[in-house]
Design a protein around this motif. Structure first.
Motif, PDB file in Angstrom:
ATOM      1  N   ASP A 109     -45.551  -9.468   9.362  1.00  0.00           N
ATOM      2  CA  ASP A 109     -44.361  -9.450   8.512  1.00  0.00           C
ATOM      3  C   ASP A 109     -44.526 -10.544   7.454  1.00  0.00           C
ATOM      4  O   ASP A 109     -44.887 -11.670   7.798  1.00  0.00           O
ATOM      5  CB  ASP A 109     -43.125  -9.734   9.389  1.00  0.00           C
ATOM      6  CG  ASP A 109     -41.884  -8.993   8.923  1.00  0.00           C
ATOM      7  OD1 ASP A 109     -41.989  -8.137   8.028  1.00  0.00           O
ATOM      8  OD2 ASP A 109     -40.795  -9.277   9.460  1.00  0.00           O
ATOM      9  N   TYR A 140     -36.161  -2.332  -1.260  1.00  0.00           N
ATOM     10  CA  TYR A 140     -35.488  -3.433  -0.563  1.00  0.00           C
ATOM     11  C   TYR A 140     -36.163  -4.732  -1.001  1.00  0.00           C
ATOM     12  O   TYR A 140     -37.193  -5.132  -0.474  1.00  0.00           O
ATOM     13  CB  TYR A 140     -35.623  -3.223   0.948  1.00  0.00           C
ATOM     14  CG  TYR A 140     -34.661  -4.033   1.800  1.00  0.00           C
ATOM     15  CD1 TYR A 140     -34.051  -5.184   1.322  1.00  0.00           C
ATOM     16  CD2 TYR A 140     -34.366  -3.648   3.097  1.00  0.00           C
ATOM     17  CE1 TYR A 140     -33.173  -5.909   2.101  1.00  0.00           C
ATOM     18  CE2 TYR A 140     -33.484  -4.361   3.893  1.00  0.00           C
ATOM     19  CZ  TYR A 140     -32.889  -5.496   3.386  1.00  0.00           C
ATOM     20  OH  TYR A 140     -32.032  -6.218   4.162  1.00  0.00           O
ATOM     21  N   THR A 187     -37.044  -4.757  10.059  1.00  0.00           N
ATOM     22  CA  THR A 187     -38.485  -4.520  10.126  1.00  0.00           C
ATOM     23  C   THR A 187     -38.752  -3.347  11.083  1.00  0.00           C
ATOM     24  O   THR A 187     -38.284  -3.372  12.226  1.00  0.00           O
ATOM     25  CB  THR A 187     -39.177  -5.781  10.668  1.00  0.00           C
ATOM     26  OG1 THR A 187     -38.812  -6.862   9.807  1.00  0.00           O
ATOM     27  CG2 THR A 187     -40.672  -5.627  10.709  1.00  0.00           C
ATOM     28  N   HIS A 212     -37.414  -1.214   5.382  1.00  0.00           N
ATOM     29  CA  HIS A 212     -38.367  -2.321   5.273  1.00  0.00           C
ATOM     30  C   HIS A 212     -39.808  -1.816   5.208  1.00  0.00           C
ATOM     31  O   HIS A 212     -40.715  -2.617   5.045  1.00  0.00           O
ATOM     32  CB  HIS A 212     -38.277  -3.213   6.534  1.00  0.00           C
ATOM     33  CG  HIS A 212     -37.252  -4.287   6.476  1.00  0.00           C
ATOM     34  ND1 HIS A 212     -37.581  -5.616   6.508  1.00  0.00           N
ATOM     35  CD2 HIS A 212     -35.913  -4.251   6.414  1.00  0.00           C
ATOM     36  CE1 HIS A 212     -36.485  -6.347   6.482  1.00  0.00           C
ATOM     37  NE2 HIS A 212     -35.453  -5.539   6.427  1.00  0.00           N
ATOM     38  N   TRP A 222     -42.808  -3.192   3.344  1.00  0.00           N
ATOM     39  CA  TRP A 222     -43.242  -4.558   3.669  1.00  0.00           C
ATOM     40  C   TRP A 222     -44.217  -4.584   4.836  1.00  0.00           C
ATOM     41  O   TRP A 222     -44.853  -5.605   5.087  1.00  0.00           O
ATOM     42  CB  TRP A 222     -42.036  -5.450   4.013  1.00  0.00           C
ATOM     43  CG  TRP A 222     -41.140  -5.705   2.842  1.00  0.00           C
ATOM     44  CD1 TRP A 222     -39.864  -5.257   2.662  1.00  0.00           C
ATOM     45  CD2 TRP A 222     -41.453  -6.473   1.661  1.00  0.00           C
ATOM     46  NE1 TRP A 222     -39.367  -5.687   1.457  1.00  0.00           N
ATOM     47  CE2 TRP A 222     -40.321  -6.444   0.823  1.00  0.00           C
ATOM     48  CE3 TRP A 222     -42.590  -7.184   1.234  1.00  0.00           C
ATOM     49  CZ2 TRP A 222     -40.288  -7.093  -0.415  1.00  0.00           C
ATOM     50  CZ3 TRP A 222     -42.551  -7.832   0.009  1.00  0.00           C
ATOM     51  CH2 TRP A 222     -41.420  -7.784  -0.795  1.00  0.00           C
TER      52      TRP A 222
END
Ligand code: GLR
Ligand code: MG
Length: 431
Positions: free
Chosen positions: A19, A153, A330, A356, A359
């Motif tokens: 992350d 986002y 996430t 998410h 990402w």
């Protein structure tokens, strides 16, 4: 492969997923975040997959719950809630506590159970769909659209996790001011074609975040914009921001914390308010709707208890004239597929959903899901239409096994303390 839908085995695989250093009002994302991958195997030889939160309190509940499912049918979806109620939860660990510093609203034993059930419900639906040769959206009554729109986002973020912290490199660079936010938004549109933008706020003083949203409005005139400080502002500050950005905002998300404060803000502004913090479970609906505290509920199948509960939530929103869209933490491709299936069946989905997924550089699927023109195509393949990559799963599980326990529970404030030892979770309202 036969039509025998009896569950013969349930596999639970906790993993740690890379992350980036995304900032929010609580702190910063850890370099790796926990998720739980659920596999449900039937006597007919079908395996269904699901995904949910992987922090230890979810795992503690998921294990005894999984044991109770063996011998049941994957079509026995209503019973999942009954079975979950039979699993004891140490209430002291959850009641009136907040999860991830409150980003998912107040934590309760029931909500914890629903979050666990959701991963199993998705796995059962995937298995059922595969056994019947039907996509998950068909099991939910059929899709109403062929693609589901998502928003970009945007996050304030650092270029890197703090020095000395083991992490994966990310290619997004820093975004700590209006120019950085606009540059990030441009990358999102170039790569994925998103046309609406959400900025995670509550990180910098409101004037700076107002400037960032203004910069987005100039760079992308007429595009829907949202700002979400996760309840970091007072009623007064929320109203000031609403007044300053009212002409460019699609909605303001959780400007102030809790239904009474949101109701106070809503009473004095025409800017619609959205939430994933004060309406997070069915018992919170009545107060929020009768007080007119929210105009858009951001559903999340993880904590609402699955895809069918998400549809029930959408029906209630429809009844009360409240809009509905989708929140995201996430997550990996299994959850994005599940979100896309259910979103395709919701009639009153008038806002692009949060995700998410862009990402996340890692996944457990053989093929990543893709965004085209800001949307994900709704799969018509049996089940969710995704395939687990066992090598990738094993790799991410090994990372979880190798961790000394520090990363197994997401804690954005602890991650922030590595960069700033004085950091404490800010008291709310922060501004
Ligand atoms: O309010 C929201 O939209 C969220 O809490 C989404 C995510 O949890 C986000 O804030 C995060 O992960 O930092
Ligand atoms: Mg939010």
């Amino acid at each position: 492969m036969t039509r025998d839908l009896t569950i013969t085995e349930v596999r639970l695989t906790p993993i740690l997923v890379a992350d980036p250093p995304l900032l929010n009002t609580q702190g910063v994302h850890q370099p790796y975040t926990p998720r739980l991958i659920v596999e449900v195997v039937t006597a007919g030889g079908v395996t269904g997959v699901g995904e949910t939160y992987g922090d230890s309190k979810y795992l503690e509940l998921a294990r005894p719950f999984a044991d109770k499912l063996v011998g049941r049918q994957v079509s026995d979806l209503n019973a999942l809630f009954v079975v979950a109620d039979e699993v004891a939860v140490d209430r002291g660990r959850v009641e009136n506590q907040v999860d991830v510093g409150g980003l998912r609203g107040v934590q309760t034993a029931d909500k914890l159970r629903l979050s666990v059930v959701s991963g199993f419900e998705v796995a059962c639906l995937d298995a059922l769909g595969k056994a019947l040769g039907l996509p998950v959206h068909a099991l939910l009554g059929g899709k109403l659209r062929d693609q589901v729109e998502y928003s970009a986002y945007l996050f304030y973020k650092w270029a890197h996790h703090p020095a000395g912290v083991a992490c994966e490199k990310d290619e997004w660079g820093a975004a700590v001011d209006p120019a950085g936010v606009v540059e990030q938004a441009r990358k999102f549109t170039e790569r994925y074609g998103f046309t609406s933008f959400k900025l995670k706020g509550g990180v910098f003083p409101p004037e700076e975040e107002i400037a960032a949203v203004r910069a987005l409005a100039e760079a992308f005139p007429g595009h829907p914009l949202r700002l979400d400080p996760n309840g970091a502002w007072s009623v007064e500050t929320s109203l000031k921001v609403a007044q300053e950005l009212g002409d460019v905002l699609e909605y303001l998300e959780d400007p102030a914390l809790g239904t009474p404060a949101m109701a106070e803000v809503a009473a004095k502004t025409d800017v619609p308010l959205a939430t994933n913090m004060c309406v997070t479970t069915f018992t919170e609906i009545q107060e929020a709707f009768t007080k007119g505290a929210v105009q858009v509920v951001l559903s999340d199948h993880h904590y609402w208890g699955g895809l069918r509960n998400t549809r029930e939530l959408a029906a209630m929103c429809r009844t009360f004239g409240v809009g509905v869209s989708m929140h995201s933490n996430t997550h990996l491709g299994i959850s994005l597929a599940a979100m896309t299936h259910v979103a395709s069946t919701v009639p009153n989905l008038h806002h692009a959903c949060d995700s998410h997924y862009p990402w996340q550089s890692e996944d457990v699927l053989t093929e990543r899901l893709t965004f085209e023109d800001g949307s994900v195509k709704v799969s018509d393949a049996p089940g969710l239409g995704v395939e687990l990559d066992r090598d990738k799963l094993a790799f991410l599980h090994q990372r979880w096994l190798d961790d000394d326990g520090r990363l197994r529970d997401r804690d954005d404030a602890a991650a922030m303390r590595i960069a700033d030892p004085e950091w404490v979770t800010p008291t709310v309202p922060r501004w």
